[in-house]
Design a protein around this motif. Sequence first.
Motif, PDB file in Angstrom:
ATOM      1  N   ALA A  90      26.492  14.344 -18.523  1.00 30.81           N
ATOM      2  CA  ALA A  90      25.531  13.238 -18.538  1.00 30.81           C
ATOM      3  C   ALA A  90      24.540  13.411 -17.396  1.00 30.81           C
ATOM      4  N   ILE A  91      23.307  12.997 -17.639  1.00 33.27           N
ATOM      5  CA  ILE A  91      22.335  12.903 -16.559  1.00 33.27           C
ATOM      6  C   ILE A  91      22.646  11.605 -15.840  1.00 33.27           C
ATOM      7  N   SER A  92      23.180  11.724 -14.637  1.00 40.20           N
ATOM      8  CA  SER A  92      23.668  10.548 -13.919  1.00 40.20           C
ATOM      9  C   SER A  92      22.633   9.976 -12.954  1.00 40.20           C
ATOM     10  N   ALA A  93      21.703  10.811 -12.491  1.00 41.56           N
ATOM     11  CA  ALA A  93      20.750  10.327 -11.495  1.00 41.56           C
ATOM     12  C   ALA A  93      19.471  11.153 -11.530  1.00 41.56           C
ATOM     13  N   ILE A  94      18.395  10.496 -11.141  1.00 36.23           N
ATOM     14  CA  ILE A  94      17.122  11.169 -10.921  1.00 36.23           C
ATOM     15  C   ILE A  94      16.571  10.642  -9.600  1.00 36.23           C
ATOM     16  N   ALA A  95      16.275  11.565  -8.699  1.00 38.44           N
ATOM     17  CA  ALA A  95      15.702  11.199  -7.409  1.00 38.44           C
ATOM     18  C   ALA A  95      14.219  11.560  -7.434  1.00 38.44           C
ATOM     19  N   LEU A  96      13.383  10.536  -7.350  1.00 40.18           N
ATOM     20  CA  LEU A  96      11.943  10.754  -7.276  1.00 40.18           C
ATOM     21  C   LEU A  96      11.541  10.879  -5.818  1.00 40.18           C
ATOM     22  N   ASP A  97      10.797  11.924  -5.507  1.00 41.17           N
ATOM     23  CA  ASP A  97      10.288  12.147  -4.158  1.00 41.17           C
ATOM     24  C   ASP A  97       8.767  12.151  -4.256  1.00 41.17           C
ATOM     25  N   LEU A  98       8.141  11.166  -3.615  1.00 35.61           N
ATOM     26  CA  LEU A  98       6.710  10.939  -3.748  1.00 35.61           C
ATOM     27  C   LEU A  98       6.008  11.085  -2.406  1.00 35.61           C
ATOM     28  N   ALA A  99       4.936  11.844  -2.406  1.00 35.39           N
ATOM     29  CA  ALA A  99       4.030  11.909  -1.262  1.00 35.39           C
ATOM     30  C   ALA A  99       2.633  11.650  -1.819  1.00 35.39           C
ATOM     31  N   ALA A 100       1.930  10.698  -1.205  1.00 34.88           N
ATOM     32  CA  ALA A 100       0.611  10.340  -1.730  1.00 34.88           C
ATOM     33  C   ALA A 100      -0.378  10.094  -0.606  1.00 34.88           C
ATOM     34  N   ARG A 101      -1.620  10.334  -0.937  1.00 35.76           N
ATOM     35  CA  ARG A 101      -2.726  10.015  -0.037  1.00 35.76           C
ATOM     36  C   ARG A 101      -3.552   8.941  -0.736  1.00 35.76           C
ATOM     37  N   VAL A 102      -3.514   7.723  -0.175  1.00 38.48           N
ATOM     38  CA  VAL A 102      -4.182   6.572  -0.768  1.00 38.48           C
ATOM     39  C   VAL A 102      -4.974   5.873   0.339  1.00 38.48           C
ATOM     40  N   PRO A 103      -6.262   6.102   0.416  1.00 39.73           N
ATOM     41  CA  PRO A 103      -7.069   5.479   1.475  1.00 39.73           C
ATOM     42  C   PRO A 103      -7.015   3.953   1.422  1.00 39.73           C
ATOM     43  N   GLY A 104      -6.835   3.347   2.618  1.00 43.17           N
ATOM     44  CA  GLY A 104      -6.926   1.899   2.767  1.00 43.17           C
ATOM     45  C   GLY A 104      -5.680   1.096   2.472  1.00 43.17           C
ATOM     46  N   ILE A 105      -4.615   1.717   2.010  1.00 37.89           N
ATOM     47  CA  ILE A 105      -3.397   0.959   1.679  1.00 37.89           C
ATOM     48  C   ILE A 105      -2.422   1.011   2.859  1.00 37.89           C
ATOM     49  N   ASP A 106      -1.663  -0.059   3.044  1.00 36.99           N
ATOM     50  CA  ASP A 106      -0.631  -0.015   4.089  1.00 36.99           C
ATOM     51  C   ASP A 106       0.706   0.391   3.460  1.00 36.99           C
ATOM     52  N   ALA A 107       1.614   0.813   4.300  1.00 38.79           N
ATOM     53  CA  ALA A 107       2.886   1.369   3.832  1.00 38.79           C
ATOM     54  C   ALA A 107       3.692   0.376   3.006  1.00 38.79           C
ATOM     55  N   ALA A 108       3.724  -0.881   3.394  1.00 35.32           N
ATOM     56  CA  ALA A 108       4.512  -1.883   2.666  1.00 35.32           C
ATOM     57  C   ALA A 108       3.959  -2.110   1.265  1.00 35.32           C
ATOM     58  N   GLN A 109       2.663  -2.228   1.152  1.00 35.72           N
ATOM     59  CA  GLN A 109       2.065  -2.445  -0.164  1.00 35.72           C
ATOM     60  C   GLN A 109       2.232  -1.205  -1.041  1.00 35.72           C
ATOM     61  N   PHE A 110       2.098  -0.037  -0.436  1.00 35.64           N
ATOM     62  CA  PHE A 110       2.301   1.208  -1.171  1.00 35.64           C
ATOM     63  C   PHE A 110       3.721   1.280  -1.726  1.00 35.64           C
ATOM     64  N   ARG A 111       4.694   0.953  -0.890  1.00 34.86           N
ATOM     65  CA  ARG A 111       6.098   0.984  -1.307  1.00 34.86           C
ATOM     66  C   ARG A 111       6.339   0.016  -2.453  1.00 34.86           C
ATOM     67  N   GLN A 112       5.782  -1.181  -2.366  1.00 35.16           N
ATOM     68  CA  GLN A 112       5.956  -2.187  -3.412  1.00 35.16           C
ATOM     69  C   GLN A 112       5.370  -1.698  -4.742  1.00 35.16           C
ATOM     70  N   ILE A 113       4.186  -1.133  -4.701  1.00 36.05           N
ATOM     71  CA  ILE A 113       3.545  -0.640  -5.925  1.00 36.05           C
ATOM     72  C   ILE A 113       4.311   0.554  -6.486  1.00 36.05           C
ATOM     73  N   ALA A 114       4.782   1.437  -5.615  1.00 38.05           N
ATOM     74  CA  ALA A 114       5.554   2.592  -6.065  1.00 38.05           C
ATOM     75  C   ALA A 114       6.854   2.153  -6.742  1.00 38.05           C
ATOM     76  N   GLU A 115       7.514   1.136  -6.203  1.00 39.39           N
ATOM     77  CA  GLU A 115       8.740   0.613  -6.837  1.00 39.39           C
ATOM     78  C   GLU A 115       8.430   0.030  -8.212  1.00 39.39           C
ATOM     79  N   GLN A 116       7.301  -0.665  -8.342  1.00 36.18           N
ATOM     80  CA  GLN A 116       6.898  -1.201  -9.645  1.00 36.18           C
ATOM     81  C   GLN A 116       6.684  -0.063 -10.641  1.00 36.18           C
ATOM     82  N   ALA A 117       6.054   1.012 -10.200  1.00 31.54           N
ATOM     83  CA  ALA A 117       5.823   2.162 -11.073  1.00 31.54           C
ATOM     84  C   ALA A 117       7.151   2.792 -11.488  1.00 31.54           C
ATOM     85  N   LYS A 118       8.085   2.892 -10.557  1.00 32.20           N
ATOM     86  CA  LYS A 118       9.401   3.465 -10.868  1.00 32.20           C
ATOM     87  C   LYS A 118      10.106   2.646 -11.935  1.00 32.20           C
ATOM     88  N   GLU A 119      10.057   1.333 -11.808  1.00 37.87           N
ATOM     89  CA  GLU A 119      10.734   0.460 -12.775  1.00 37.87           C
ATOM     90  C   GLU A 119      10.009   0.396 -14.113  1.00 37.87           C
TER      91      GLU A 119
END
Length: 141
Positions: A92-121
């Motif tokens: 069985a495929i039991s897990a997938i680990a997404l590793d993301l590095a992005a360059r997004v001008p003007g965004i702060d780390a907390a907002q970036f993390r929140q949006i990335a979690e939304q994309a993951k879900e």
Amino acid sequence: MNRSASAVWQGGLKDGQGTLSTQSGVLSDQPYGFHTRFEDQPGTNPEELIGAAHAGCFSMALSMLLGQAGFTAERIATRADVTLEKTDAGFAISAIALDLAARVPGIDAAQFRQIAEQAKEGCPVSRVLNARISLDCRLED
């Protein structure tokens, strides 16, 4: 929208060989087999293709959500590490680990993390998988 891919297999599990093809033609009779799947020999395998699909889908979903929040990414680089494990019920495929590095001008780390979690879900590939999905994300300068 419908997309298709196909597989042809000949022979037994360990001595057989197969080919994978996609509707787009990106893969056309691409060979695969036991050795490319379980023994790290050159060639593709289903888990690698699921990882590519997940990384691509997630990256596009992230781009969409960033755009809705008023940001445009200069670069989104996602790697998906797919874990295939033998369980009592079989492999069985039991897990997938997404590793993301992005360059997004003007965004702060907390907002970036929140949006990335939304994309993951919310990305369609995440939603179809029955695996633990983790996300490690960081902003680049």
